[in-house]
Design a protein around this motif. Structure first.
Motif, mmCIF file in Angstrom:
data_model
loop_
_atom_site.group_PDB
_atom_site.id
_atom_site.type_symbol
_atom_site.label_atom_id
_atom_site.label_comp_id
_atom_site.label_asym_id
_atom_site.label_seq_id
_atom_site.Cartn_x
_atom_site.Cartn_y
_atom_site.Cartn_z
ATOM 1 N N ARG A 1 0.736 -1.409 -0.038
ATOM 2 C CA ARG A 1 -0.054 0.023 -0.043
ATOM 3 C C ARG A 1 0.731 1.380 0.111
ATOM 4 N N GLN A 2 2.045 1.146 0.282
ATOM 5 C CA GLN A 2 3.195 2.245 0.045
ATOM 6 C C GLN A 2 2.896 3.058 -1.332
ATOM 7 N N PRO A 3 3.171 4.405 -1.188
ATOM 8 C CA PRO A 3 2.991 5.182 -2.374
ATOM 9 C C PRO A 3 4.489 4.935 -3.195
ATOM 10 N N GLY B 1 12.075 5.054 4.465
ATOM 11 C CA GLY B 1 12.452 6.612 4.264
ATOM 12 C C GLY B 1 13.920 6.417 4.142
ATOM 13 N N GLY B 2 14.388 7.761 3.439
ATOM 14 C CA GLY B 2 15.610 7.803 3.287
ATOM 15 C C GLY B 2 16.514 6.753 2.399
ATOM 16 N N GLY B 3 15.736 6.208 1.787
ATOM 17 C CA GLY B 3 16.422 5.037 0.749
ATOM 18 C C GLY B 3 16.409 3.904 1.326
ATOM 19 N N TRP B 4 15.773 3.511 2.797
ATOM 20 C CA TRP B 4 15.972 2.226 3.341
ATOM 21 C C TRP B 4 14.683 1.804 3.982
#
Length: 134
Positions: free
Chosen positions: A21-23, A63-66
Motif C-alpha cells: 500500500r506504500q506510495p 524512508g531515506g532510501g532504506w
C-alpha cells in the motif's frame, strides 16, 4: 502481538500488505528479503523470549532510501549468530546467521540493541536500491 507461533504468519502478511500500500514502490526482491528477515526475527522472539516476553513489538519504517524492520521483546539475552556448521549436524539456531546473510547480500545492515527496560530490539535495514553487481 502475542509471543505465539500464530503471530509469525500474521505479522508477515500484515507487513506484506502494508508495503504493497506504500506510495513509493518497493522492489519485490527487497520485500521478499525483508519478509524472510522478519519471519526469522519474530520466530526467534516467539521461541526464545516468550517466557519473559508474552508480547513482542514489530516496527517497519520506510524512508531515506532504506526499508527497516525491528522486532522487540522483553528478554535480556542478546543472541549471537552461530558459526556455520560444516557438517550440517544441527538444523536449528541459524536464524540470525540467515538474517545477517540476507542483509549483507542486499547491501544492508543489522544489529541488536538493548532497550531501556532491559529487553532488546533486533533490527535490519535494506537499501531500496539494490547494490551494484561487481
Amino acid at each position: 502481538m502475542p509471543s505465539t507461533d500464530a503471530s509469525v504468519p500474521r505479522i508477515r502478511h500484515a507487513v506484506r500488505d502494508l508495503l504493497r500500500r506504500q506510495p513509493a514502490p518497493v522492489g519485490e526482491e527487497t520485500v521478499e528479503g525483508l519478509l524472510l528477515i522478519l519471519s526469522e526475527l519474530v520466530t526467534n522472539a516467539v521461541r526464545h523470549a516468550a517466557l519473559l516476553s508474552p508480547q513482542i513489538g514489530v516496527e517497519v519504517s520506510l524512508g531515506g532510501g532504506w526499508l527497516r524492520v525491528a522486532v522487540e521483546d522483553c528478554h535480556p539475552y542478546r543472541p549471537k549468530a552461530l558459526d556455520a556448521d560444516p557438517l550440517a549436524e544441527h538444523t536449528g539456531g541459524r536464524g540470525l546467521l540467515l538474517v545477517k546473510a540476507v542483509t549483507g547480500e542486499a547491501g544492508g545492515m543489522c544489529d541488536i540493541e538493548q532497550t531501556s527496560s532491559g529487553g532488546k530490539v533486533i533490527w535490519a535495514a535494506l537499501p531500496l536500491t539494490p547494490p551494484a553487481a561487481g
